[in-house]
Design a protein around this motif. Structure first.
Motif, PDB file in Angstrom:
ATOM      1  N   VAL A 151      -7.309  -2.450  -8.690  1.00  0.00           N
ATOM      2  CA  VAL A 151      -7.232  -3.601  -7.796  1.00  0.00           C
ATOM      3  C   VAL A 151      -8.363  -4.557  -8.155  1.00  0.00           C
ATOM      4  N   ARG A 152      -8.236  -5.777  -7.681  1.00  0.00           N
ATOM      5  CA  ARG A 152      -9.318  -6.748  -7.867  1.00  0.00           C
ATOM      6  C   ARG A 152      -9.873  -7.126  -6.510  1.00  0.00           C
ATOM      7  N   ASP A 153     -11.180  -7.060  -6.402  1.00  0.00           N
ATOM      8  CA  ASP A 153     -11.870  -7.389  -5.171  1.00  0.00           C
ATOM      9  C   ASP A 153     -12.799  -8.580  -5.429  1.00  0.00           C
ATOM     10  N   LEU A 154     -12.839  -9.517  -4.482  1.00  0.00           N
ATOM     11  CA  LEU A 154     -13.625 -10.727  -4.686  1.00  0.00           C
ATOM     12  C   LEU A 154     -15.105 -10.417  -4.885  1.00  0.00           C
ATOM     13  N   LEU A 155     -15.608  -9.389  -4.195  1.00  0.00           N
ATOM     14  CA  LEU A 155     -17.031  -9.070  -4.261  1.00  0.00           C
ATOM     15  C   LEU A 155     -17.351  -8.010  -5.306  1.00  0.00           C
ATOM     16  N   HIS A 156     -16.406  -7.114  -5.599  1.00  0.00           N
ATOM     17  CA  HIS A 156     -16.657  -5.986  -6.496  1.00  0.00           C
ATOM     18  C   HIS A 156     -16.003  -6.132  -7.862  1.00  0.00           C
ATOM     19  N   GLY A 157     -15.159  -7.135  -8.052  1.00  0.00           N
ATOM     20  CA  GLY A 157     -14.444  -7.273  -9.308  1.00  0.00           C
ATOM     21  C   GLY A 157     -13.332  -6.249  -9.411  1.00  0.00           C
ATOM     22  N   GLU A 158     -12.974  -5.850 -10.617  1.00  0.00           N
ATOM     23  CA  GLU A 158     -11.917  -4.862 -10.799  1.00  0.00           C
ATOM     24  C   GLU A 158     -12.427  -3.473 -10.413  1.00  0.00           C
ATOM     25  N   PHE A 159     -11.581  -2.761  -9.678  1.00  0.00           N
ATOM     26  CA  PHE A 159     -11.938  -1.405  -9.253  1.00  0.00           C
ATOM     27  C   PHE A 159     -10.733  -0.505  -9.501  1.00  0.00           C
ATOM     28  N   THR A 160     -10.955   0.570 -10.239  1.00  0.00           N
ATOM     29  CA  THR A 160      -9.896   1.533 -10.529  1.00  0.00           C
ATOM     30  C   THR A 160     -10.171   2.811  -9.762  1.00  0.00           C
ATOM     31  N   ARG A 195     -12.831  -5.956   4.912  1.00  0.00           N
ATOM     32  CA  ARG A 195     -13.197  -4.736   5.617  1.00  0.00           C
ATOM     33  C   ARG A 195     -14.401  -4.108   4.937  1.00  0.00           C
ATOM     34  N   GLY A 196     -14.936  -3.051   5.535  1.00  0.00           N
ATOM     35  CA  GLY A 196     -16.121  -2.411   4.997  1.00  0.00           C
ATOM     36  C   GLY A 196     -15.882  -1.801   3.633  1.00  0.00           C
ATOM     37  N   ASP A 197     -16.936  -1.790   2.798  1.00  0.00           N
ATOM     38  CA  ASP A 197     -16.740  -1.285   1.437  1.00  0.00           C
ATOM     39  C   ASP A 197     -16.624   0.235   1.364  1.00  0.00           C
ATOM     40  N   ASP A 198     -16.753   0.915   2.498  1.00  0.00           N
ATOM     41  CA  ASP A 198     -16.450   2.347   2.495  1.00  0.00           C
ATOM     42  C   ASP A 198     -14.961   2.599   2.327  1.00  0.00           C
ATOM     43  N   LEU A 199     -14.130   1.571   2.506  1.00  0.00           N
ATOM     44  CA  LEU A 199     -12.686   1.708   2.354  1.00  0.00           C
ATOM     45  C   LEU A 199     -12.194   1.277   0.970  1.00  0.00           C
ATOM     46  N   LEU A 200     -13.101   0.860   0.111  1.00  0.00           N
ATOM     47  CA  LEU A 200     -12.681   0.417  -1.224  1.00  0.00           C
ATOM     48  C   LEU A 200     -11.989   1.536  -1.999  1.00  0.00           C
ATOM     49  N   SER A 201     -12.479   2.763  -1.869  1.00  0.00           N
ATOM     50  CA  SER A 201     -11.922   3.860  -2.664  1.00  0.00           C
ATOM     51  C   SER A 201     -10.467   4.161  -2.323  1.00  0.00           C
ATOM     52  N   SER A 202     -10.028   3.826  -1.091  1.00  0.00           N
ATOM     53  CA  SER A 202      -8.642   4.081  -0.703  1.00  0.00           C
ATOM     54  C   SER A 202      -7.713   2.918  -1.048  1.00  0.00           C
ATOM     55  N   THR A 203      -8.285   1.804  -1.459  1.00  0.00           N
ATOM     56  CA  THR A 203      -7.486   0.604  -1.708  1.00  0.00           C
ATOM     57  C   THR A 203      -6.506   0.761  -2.871  1.00  0.00           C
ATOM     58  N   PRO A 204      -6.868   1.404  -3.987  1.00  0.00           N
ATOM     59  CA  PRO A 204      -5.862   1.587  -5.046  1.00  0.00           C
ATOM     60  C   PRO A 204      -4.618   2.333  -4.574  1.00  0.00           C
ATOM     61  N   ARG A 205      -4.765   3.333  -3.701  1.00  0.00           N
ATOM     62  CA  ARG A 205      -3.591   4.024  -3.171  1.00  0.00           C
ATOM     63  C   ARG A 205      -2.693   3.047  -2.423  1.00  0.00           C
TER      64      ARG A 205
END
Length: 293
Positions: A151-160, A195-205
């Motif tokens: 996914v692409r996040d505005l603050l984190h860039g690409e996240f796999t 949302r909080g960045d603790d939820l970033l890891s679930s975003t690819p799912r």
């Protein structure tokens, strides 16, 4: 449908200053881009009597307003059932009878995080399936065709992140969060998720599931959390962290709002003033330490 952002709290207790800071950020992101701002109560699980009303009061007390009525997940069961039916018709689901303990104790794939589903029930033969159905009710899992998704996040860039055969419906019949949030955002026209960045890891799912349902992924912004002096995620046990606690200690809601805005490098005062100065590129990228009232 007009595009929108949202804030989606779970009514499991009072909002603390970390939740309120994220809500303010979600409001600022939406309003600064001309989007509607919606409020959705994620009450499929962990609802506590009176929490929703208190959360709405606290949001209004710091100046967060929303468009239209409040949406509640418990009223949206048919939408979730229809999405699962579509996945079932495409051969993308299966029944799972594993307990949490069995999953935790099972060996995982080499690069999967602890707790990722190892596929125990993925290919049961008819006899095994019939026996397991007689022992306990089944959850419904996604039959994923990918091991990871980007996914692409505005603050984190690409996240796999890892994609496993995650649960769509629990064995007690409750729709799982990862499916509900995807269906809700699509149905409400939400194309911006803050949302909080603790939820970033679930975003690819979630983004992967959206692709299977032919739903466009929203724009993501995962913002830093508020933490305590030990660097742990802020919680009610950290003392005066809710509006009521802080008011009892002599800090009114307007002062809490101003402190949250100052932590973001924004001017104190009504949110309209902060909105005029809001620049996503200038936002802090590190957690903010809450040191008490």
């Amino acid at each position: 449908m007009t595009s929108a952002g949202r804030f989606a709290p779970s009514p499991s207790g009072e909002l603390h200053v970390g939740n309120l800071r994220t809500a303010i950020l979600a409001w600022l992101f939406a309003r600064s881009t001309g989007r509607r701002f919606l409020l959705r109560v994620e009450d499929l699980d962990r609802a506590r009597a009176g929490s929703e009303a208190g959360q709405l009061r606290d949001l209004q007390a710091v100046g967060v307003t929303w468009d239209g009525g409040v949406v509640r997940q418990t009223a949206r069961g048919p939408l979730y059932a229809e999405a699962i039916s579509r996945l079932e018709a495409a051969g993308l689901t299966y029944e799972c009878f594993c307990t949490r303990r069995e999953i935790q104790e099972a060996p995982s794939a080499p690069h999967a995080p602890q707790g990722a589903y190892p596929g125990t029930c993925r290919n049961l033969d008819p006899a095994e399936l019939e026996f397991k159905r007689s022992t306990r009710p089944a959850a419904i899992r996604l039959r994923a065709g990918a091991a990871e998704y980007t996914v692409r996040d505005l603050l984190h860039g690409e996240f796999t992140g890892v994609v496993d055969d995650f649960v769509l419906r629990r064995n007690d019949g409750v729709t799982a969060y990862n499916l509900a949030v995807v269906v809700d955002d699509a149905e409400q026209g939400i194309d911006q998720v803050v949302r909080g960045d603790d939820l970033l890891s679930s975003t690819p799912r979630q983004a992967y599931l959206a692709s299977l349902l032919n739903i466009p992924s929203p724009e993501y912004e995962h913002v830093p959390l508020v933490v305590n002096n030990d660097g742990a995620r802020l919680a009610k046990r950290d003392g005066a962290v809710t509006l009521q606690d802080l008011a009892d200690a002599g800090t009114p809601p307007a002062a809490v709002r101003d402190r949250l805005l100052e932590s973001l490098g924004l001017p104190a005062g009504p949110l309209a003033k902060a909105l005029a100065a809001f620049d996503p590129n200038s936002l802090p990228r590190k957690p903010w330490v809450w040191s008490g009232p």
